[in-house]
Design an enzyme around this catalytic site. Structure first.
Site, PDB file in Angstrom:
ATOM      1  N   GLY A  20       0.248  -3.240  -3.581  1.00  0.00           N
ATOM      2  CA  GLY A  20       0.398  -4.370  -2.670  1.00  0.00           C
ATOM      3  C   GLY A  20       1.522  -4.133  -1.683  1.00  0.00           C
ATOM      4  O   GLY A  20       1.888  -2.996  -1.370  1.00  0.00           O
ATOM      5  N   PRO A  76       5.393  -4.280   0.094  1.00  0.00           N
ATOM      6  CA  PRO A  76       6.779  -4.065  -0.353  1.00  0.00           C
ATOM      7  C   PRO A  76       7.475  -5.365  -0.741  1.00  0.00           C
ATOM      8  O   PRO A  76       8.304  -5.376  -1.651  1.00  0.00           O
ATOM      9  CB  PRO A  76       7.439  -3.416   0.869  1.00  0.00           C
ATOM     10  CG  PRO A  76       6.313  -2.751   1.599  1.00  0.00           C
ATOM     11  CD  PRO A  76       5.134  -3.668   1.408  1.00  0.00           C
ATOM     12  N   GLY A 107       6.334  -6.156  -4.088  1.00  0.00           N
ATOM     13  CA  GLY A 107       6.822  -5.071  -4.937  1.00  0.00           C
ATOM     14  C   GLY A 107       8.249  -5.295  -5.399  1.00  0.00           C
ATOM     15  O   GLY A 107       8.602  -4.977  -6.545  1.00  0.00           O
ATOM     16  N   GLU A 120       2.670   0.987  -5.775  1.00  0.00           N
ATOM     17  CA  GLU A 120       1.908   1.580  -4.681  1.00  0.00           C
ATOM     18  C   GLU A 120       1.958   0.597  -3.516  1.00  0.00           C
ATOM     19  O   GLU A 120       1.217  -0.379  -3.487  1.00  0.00           O
ATOM     20  CB  GLU A 120       0.473   1.860  -5.136  1.00  0.00           C
ATOM     21  CG  GLU A 120       0.363   2.875  -6.260  1.00  0.00           C
ATOM     22  CD  GLU A 120       0.835   4.259  -5.860  1.00  0.00           C
ATOM     23  OE1 GLU A 120       0.913   4.541  -4.634  1.00  0.00           O
ATOM     24  OE2 GLU A 120       1.128   5.075  -6.738  1.00  0.00           O
ATOM     25  N   CYS A 173      -3.309   0.391   3.235  1.00  0.00           N
ATOM     26  CA  CYS A 173      -1.919   0.845   3.181  1.00  0.00           C
ATOM     27  C   CYS A 173      -1.748   2.242   3.761  1.00  0.00           C
ATOM     28  O   CYS A 173      -0.680   2.584   4.258  1.00  0.00           O
ATOM     29  CB  CYS A 173      -1.400   0.794   1.743  1.00  0.00           C
ATOM     30  SG  CYS A 173      -2.355   1.801   0.581  1.00  0.00           S
TER      31      CYS A 173
END
Length: 489
Positions: A189, A191, A194, A211, A249
């Site tokens: 997903g 940042p 994250g 990731e 991404c």
């Protein structure tokens, strides 16, 4: 705390403790189950992806079903080899001894999938976790509700329901899951999310694989050969709009090109946009849909800045009713605008011109490390400079996005674009603990390792460390000398 999720975790720990997920038979059976699911439910997968993202069946097979099928087939073929202890050559100083690295499953793992590739980014990590012998909770994205519903209803029919569970829900469910103690968390997903995952995992010192994404640049060098140029631009167009309409991404975020070459690049990009997707906003084809109103508004807002709007050289049309945004090319938008500081994750492509293409290296290095860099060039010197002087999760020359499906290469980010890696054997490693195992014998006992200390033992220990691979002879000679000296004393 939601007791339901605690019960799920408890059942999975019980299953893991039983030991049945450790055997190769169980692992292969689950991998075969995934392959069977893909074959028998292919049309349902296509329909779910169409409803969630408007993906064409060809795109759905290429980026979703095909990716998972390839990954599961590879794991099924290789899992026994991956599981086998990896023996290593022991230094002679340890003689007689043998050593190995044994991969053991981590335990109960939590996998968060993303909405842009809601099947492949769910099942691909699951394949790695299964191959490594773990029990699993999979949390699909609620932003792809049809695919989430498909996974929660279908996976129990094909995989071991006592070892692999799917939990649906939004932000609240994710937060509840993160309060529990897991043996590994795998997240795909943004940042921003994250950081929240990593913060929650820190409470239990849980290892994480993140990731993430970022602004993936493309360096487009001058290509004199017309055929090479056509192929390169086609690949740029595919890498931008052909992968979930820029909602990827690893998709191309912006292009760096020399000023004099920019008009050629722009005209060819227009050509391929029209060829691939048409030129009428109302009848765009072969384009995934913007996932929801929130993301539509986010991308649309990038264009509302007057200075950004002035940079549009192609496209820019928006259909708010159908949440459609035309493939759009921008030339030199302000570098401090949101479109150049935030990940676009949509069909907008900024082109930034430079006096010299080698300036692209400094441009990229002035920003956070990207998940991927793409460079189109036949200049070997430039290739080497990019390789040596930039840092990114991956680097691909003369193509875009395809590195994701190459199982022999690791996939993952660096710095802000992610932590950890997966795909192929790397997926197995991500969900395993590599345990060092050393077997010694009672045959030889080296007394210089024990007190009382003296000068001879210092000499012996020094030789042992300095001459590791000829150490046995030196050790024996050293022992002989020490024993003789001790006798004289």
């Amino acid at each position: 705390m939601d007791g339901v999720h605690e019960d799920v975790l408890g059942e999975l720990r019980k299953t893991f403790s039983s030991g049945r997920t450790r055997g190769v038979t169980w692992r292969k059976a689950q991998l075969q189950g995934i392959l069977k699911l893909l074959v028998e439910k292919e049309e349902e997968i296509f329909e779910a992806l169409k409803q969630d993202l408007g993906k064409h069946p060809v795109e759905s097979f290429r980026d979703e079903v095909g990716v998972v099928k390839k990954s599961a087939t590879n794991a099924l073929r290789c899992v026994e080899k991956w599981m086998a202890p990896q023996k290593g050559r022991m230094p002679l100083v340890f003689f007689p001894a043998r050593g190995a690295v044994v991969s053991e499953p981590l335990g109960v793992v939590l996998i968060f999938a993303s909405w842009n590739f809601p099947i492949s980014l769910a099942l691909d990590p699951v394949i790695g976790a299964i191959s490594a012998g773990n029990t699993i909770v999979l949390k699909p994205s609620d932003l792809a509700p049809k695919c989430s519903s498909f996974l929660v209803n279908t996976i129990p029919l094909y995989l071991d329901p006592e070892a692999i569970k799917v939990v649906e829900g939004g932000k609240e469910v994710a937060e509840q899951l993160l309060q529990l103690k897991w043996d590994k968390i795998f997240f795909t997903g943004s940042p921003q999310v994250g950081r929240l995952i990593m913060s929650a995992a820190a409470k239990h010192l849980t290892p994480v694989t993140l990731e993430l994404g970022g602004k993936c640049p493309t360096i487009f060098d001058t290509l004199s050969n017309s055929s090479d140029l056509q192929v390169a631009v086609k690949r740029v167009a595919g890498g931008k709009w052909g992968s979930c309409n820029g909602q990827a991404c690893i998709g191309i975020d912006y292009v760096l090109v020399e000023t004099q070459f920019a008009p050629v690049l722009i005209e060819l990009l227009k050509k391929y946009i029209k060829k691939f997707h048409g030129e009428n906003l109302k009848t765009l084809k072969n384009l995934a849909r913007i996932v929801n109103k929130h993301h539509f508004d986010r991308v649309h807002n990038l264009l509302k800045d007057p200075k950004v709007a002035a940079a549009v050289v192609y496209g820019g049309s928006v259909d708010e009713k159908n949440m459609a945004i035309e493939p759009t090319i921008l030339l030199n938008p302000p570098l401090d605008a949101d479109i150049m500081t935030e990940e676009i994750f949509g069909p907008l492509l900024p082109i930034i011109t430079l006096n010299n293409i080698e300036e692209s290296i400094q441009f990229i290095n002035s920003r956070p490390k990207p998940l991927a860099i793409y460079a189109f060039t036949k200049n070997e010197s430039l290739k080497e400079k990019i390789l040596q002087e930039t840092s990114s999760g991956s680097l691909t020359f003369n193509d875009a996005v395809i590195q994701f499906i190459c199982d022999i290469l690791p996939f993952g980010g660096v710095g802000q674009s992610g932590h950890g890696r997966y795909h192929g054997k790397y997926s197995f490693d991500t969900f395993s603990h590599e345990k060092a195992v050393l077997h010694r014998s009672f045959l030889i006992e080296l007394e210089p390792r024990y007190p009382p200390w003296n000068d001879f033992k210092m000499e012996f220990v020094s030789l042992a460390y300095d001459y590791n691979y000829v150490g046995l002879i030196l050790l024996l000679l050293g022992l002989r000398r020490i024993f003789r000296t001790n006798r004289r004393q």
